[in-house]
Design an enzyme around this catalytic site. Sequence first.
Site, short mmCIF file in Angstrom:
data_model
loop_
_atom_site.label_atom_id
_atom_site.label_comp_id
_atom_site.label_asym_id
_atom_site.label_seq_id
_atom_site.Cartn_x
_atom_site.Cartn_y
_atom_site.Cartn_z
N LYS A 85 53.69 35.40 2.32
CA LYS A 85 54.49 36.47 1.69
C LYS A 85 55.54 36.90 2.70
CE LYS A 85 53.22 40.96 -0.42
NZ LYS A 85 53.24 42.02 0.62
O1 G3P Z 1 52.48 45.35 -1.85
C1 G3P Z 1 53.54 46.27 -1.88
C2 G3P Z 1 53.05 47.63 -1.97
O2 G3P Z 1 52.00 47.85 -1.05
C3 G3P Z 1 54.09 48.67 -1.87
O3 G3P Z 1 53.59 49.73 -2.53
O4 G3P Z 1 52.88 52.00 -2.85
O5 G3P Z 1 53.85 51.36 -0.66
O6 G3P Z 1 55.29 51.53 -2.70
P1 G3P Z 1 53.95 51.24 -2.15
#
Ligand code: G3P
Length: 210
Positions: A85
């Site tokens: 990733k």
């Molecule tokens: O995998 C991406 C994710 O962890 C981002 O999410 O909640 O940090 O916006 P967030």
Amino acid sequence: MAILLDSASLDDASAAAGLGFVRGITTNPALMARETKDPLAHLARLLEALPEGPVFYQPTRSDAGEMDAEARAAVALAPERVVAKLPATLEALTLATQLRRDGVRCALTAVYSPAQALLAHEAGCAWIIPYVDRAARHSAGAVVVEQAAVLEQLDSPTRILAASLKSGPQVAEAVLDGAHDVTAPLAVLRALAGHPLTESAVRAFAAHWE
Ligand code: G3P
């Protein structure tokens, strides 16, 4: 369609395995930093905690050479299961092209624009990962809809794995917008099953037998 867990917690991964419908895990350096100082060793433990399905590993290093080495070391742990990733930068897209040529499945993450989706297609990325809630918070547009339109126009095999999802309705909306797969924290995955009318129906069923 696959539902994945967005977490690097071993407890979350074990709980997700118990749910039965969770088909893989996505991690990132921020999630890893909460759990470990040795992300590759931790990746090996995550692969055991959820014994089937892809585990997306994002290198903790940002220098291209170091990112390359770390991604390849991660994939070597379980070549059939680990997906490299990479963030949607120019350097990482070049690296994705090289990894793809060497048979490594790549996902491009933090994708916000249709142009990034187009480049991910050209680089042969198996997934793009738009951050839905972050995009909404920053008024960055309907990211999944826009990226799905580009990939459809290109008749692309690249899949959209929607991330940064905070609620059941947001997960469902991402799929309606064109996401092929979704990833979310354990609490959100559990909440997918919830509905107040379901709960009242269950209470009513039980009342007949009390
Ligand atoms: O995998 C991406 C994710 O962890 C981002 O999410 O909640 O940090 O916006 P967030």
